[in-house]
Design an enzyme around this catalytic site. Structure first.
Site, PDB file in Angstrom:
ATOM      1  N   SER A 210      -9.383   2.277   2.502  1.00 20.52           N
ATOM      2  CA  SER A 210      -8.425   3.187   1.555  1.00 20.52           C
ATOM      3  C   SER A 210      -7.293   2.281   0.859  1.00 20.52           C
ATOM      4  CB  SER A 210      -7.821   4.119   2.511  1.00 20.52           C
ATOM      5  OG  SER A 210      -6.943   3.476   3.467  1.00 20.52           O
TER       6      SER A 210
ATOM      7  N   LYS B 291       0.836  -1.138  -0.033  1.00 16.42           N
ATOM      8  CA  LYS B 291       0.074  -0.029  -0.096  1.00 16.42           C
ATOM      9  C   LYS B 291       0.853   1.172  -0.013  1.00 16.42           C
ATOM     10  CE  LYS B 291      -3.751   2.311   2.670  1.00 16.42           C
ATOM     11  NZ  LYS B 291      -4.577   2.103   3.634  1.00 16.42           N
TER      12      LYS B 291
ATOM     13  N   SER C 136     -10.024  -0.406   6.233  1.00 17.89           N
ATOM     14  CA  SER C 136      -9.283  -0.141   5.124  1.00 17.89           C
ATOM     15  C   SER C 136      -8.524  -1.467   4.334  1.00 17.89           C
ATOM     16  CB  SER C 136      -8.260   0.921   5.133  1.00 17.89           C
ATOM     17  OG  SER C 136      -8.893   1.992   5.308  1.00 17.89           O
TER      18      SER C 136
END
Length: 540
Positions: A180, A106, A204
């Site tokens: 996210s 990420k 997320s």
């Protein structure tokens, strides 16, 4: 440098420096004490300048052992999944657990020499360190092939807010992956990488996993080091695996778990390399009645969201009752306080999230401080940074300032204490039940919107942020409580207004603190006995 406070006039700060400091903070001192504080502050100033004369102390990345090549922003982003591509390996891995596997990180996880956007243009940062989790996957023989897009500041639940562009759900064009960790979900589900790492402060990891048909595991808080990762708020920061199946999730957790000596979230007695999740899961699968003796609680309040989708409810309830076929006792359990988690979370997050996530204020922490990024921070957001953060970050910032100014720190303290009360309610239920199950998200993922569509529809901050309402009903509480929570795909359902589209649905399995293994065992048994892609809510 002398430890004796300076007394000669040439080395003392001016009297007006002290008086200005007092004026700015609405304070006064007797005139005869001003000089004393000139001496005290001058000694402090000399100490500060002396300290800044030293080189910063950061972990050194051995680029011969961990070479990185082909760092570039790709033209083909795999539906928006890639932020930056690279090839990073280890020439002397300590194990072969992940040999031959490709992994995406990420884009809030530091990888030296590779830009780290955190989904926003508010800070332009290329790290000089590798996050602990990055080094661990490399040491296990994996190849990191790049950074996965994430939502702006990691504040978004719909995958169209990143500065690198929207991220498309691989199951249906125009639909969100969730956020996210949007790019991580997209890349694994689309087959661009074998595995990915996501970060989870409100859901997320689990929400994109549910929306993309993946296994996503938010570990127990303090099981996997967060060192070298941009923090949103220390008490809810988690990093964990996003994988195609439970076996890969267990394998990645074997590699990731354990203290690194830097992150104060992780107790030092949690030793790395001492976990064998894969072995334990496989032993469970080999049993005749693999879940015999386990008690599974279906959380009643987990189905009480105002945005509960009928197809999601059907699939999750149907999946949960099947545990009885594998030897478990399956009963309903009620935790009324679960429905109060949303307003509590709403009040608990903004002040701390504003300070840590937006202003980089990590005082009071014992961890690796990424000083090059911290040096870009300021006590207040500039207009440029405020604009760059988008509605999610802007909302956290203004809400944090509003609560701070109107209610002070008492509201935050009370909200955190109520979250602790909720955690104790989960603990109490988990004294009877081995795991709690519920929908990961109460509704199916929704459509994304381009910048032009947002403008055409006149979507302001309220309309954009309202898209996130209710999404974290079942995920955010377990970030604050710290319990392990795993999202498992259990079927497909169609939006009411788009019956030709089929989207994945996730079931969340929540366990006792540090009993991540039990979540994986329960998930692995269900996964082995069911083909989730063949289960469609419209057939029920």
């Amino acid at each position: 440098m002398s430890e004796i406070p300076p007394t000669d006039e040439a080395r003392l700060i001016r009297p007006e420096v002290v008086t200005s400091l007092l004026d700015e903070n609405n304070l006064v001192l007797p005139d005869d004490q001003i000089n004393d504080f000139r001496v005290l502050l001058s000694a402090l100033d000399e100490a500060a300048q002396h300290m800044l004369s030293f080189d910063d102390y950061q972990p050194t990345v051995d680029l011969e052992k961990y070479p990185r090549t082909d760092i570039h922003v790709p033209e083909d982003t795999c539906g928006g999944g890639w932020a930056t591509k690279a090839v990073v390996t280890c020439t002397q891995p300590t194990s072969s657990l992940l040999a031959g596997r490709t992994i995406a990180l990420k884009d809030n996880i530091a990888l030296a020499g590779v830009r780290c956007t955190n989904g926003t243009t508010a800070v332009d940062w290329t790290p000089v360190v590798d996050a602990t989790v990055a080094m661990r996957v490399l040491d296990a023989g994996a190849t990191i092939t790049g950074k996965a897009s994430c939502e702006n500041g990691c504040f978004g639940g719909v995958s169209d807010t990143s500065c690198t562009g929207p991220v498309e759900n691989p199951w249906a064009a125009g639909y969100s992956t969730g956020g996210s960790s949007s790019g991580s979900g997209r890349l694994v589900a689309a087959g661009a990488v074998d595995m990915a790492l996501g970060c989870d402060q409100g859901g997320s990891i689990r929400l994109p996993a549910a929306n993309c048909g993946l296994v996503g595991h938010k570990p127990t808080w303090g099981l996997v080091p967060y060192t070298g990762i941009i923090s949103l708020e220390a008490t809810i920061d988690h990093v964990g695996p996003m994988t195609k199946n439970v076996a890969d999730c267990a394998l990645l957790m074997d590699v990731l778990a354990g203290a690194d000596g830097m992150d104060d979230r992780v107790p030092m007695m949690v030793k790395p390399g001492t976990f064998d999740f894969v072995k334990e899961v496989n032993e469970t699968l080999a049993k005749g009645k693999p879940l015999a003796g386990l008690k599974i609680g279906i959380l009643a309040e987990g189905f009480m969201s105002s945005r509960m989708d009928l197809g999601v409810e059907k699939l999750v309830r149907s999946a949960a009752v099947k545990f009885a076929e594998y030897g478990a006792s399956v009963l309903s359990v009620s935790i009324p306080l679960h429905t109060e988690s949303a307003p509590t979370w709403m009040c608990a997050l903004p002040i701390a999230g504003m300070r840590q996530g937006l202003l980089g204020d990590l005082t009071g922490r014992k961890q690796l401080f990424m000083t090059d990024r911290i040096s870009m921070a300021s006590p207040k957001l500039t207009q440029v940074a405020f604009d760059a953060n988008g509605p999610g970050g802007q909302s956290i910032y203004l809400r944090g300032r509003f609560l701070e100014q109107k209610y002070g720190l008492e509201l935050h303290a009370r909200a955190m204490n109520l979250m602790r009360k909720l955690a104790e309610e989960y603990d109490k239920a988990l004294e009877t039940y081995d795991v709690l199950v519920m929908p990961t998200a109460p509704m199916l993922t929704q459509k994304t919107a381009t910048a032009a569509e947002k403008k055409e529809k006149g979507m302001g901050p309220l309309a954009l942020l309202n898209r996130n309402l209710g999404v974290t009903h079942n995920t955010a509480p377990f970030d604050f409580s710290g319990h392990p929570a795993l999202s498992l795909p259990v079927g497909l359902a169609s939006p009411v207004d788009d019956p030709d589209v089929k989207l994945p649905v996730g079931m969340q399995i929540v366990g006792r603190q540090y009993e991540d293994l039990v979540c994986m065992q329960v998930a692995a048994v269900w996964e082995k006995e069911n083909d989730w892609k063949s289960l469609y809510a419209g057939d029920m």
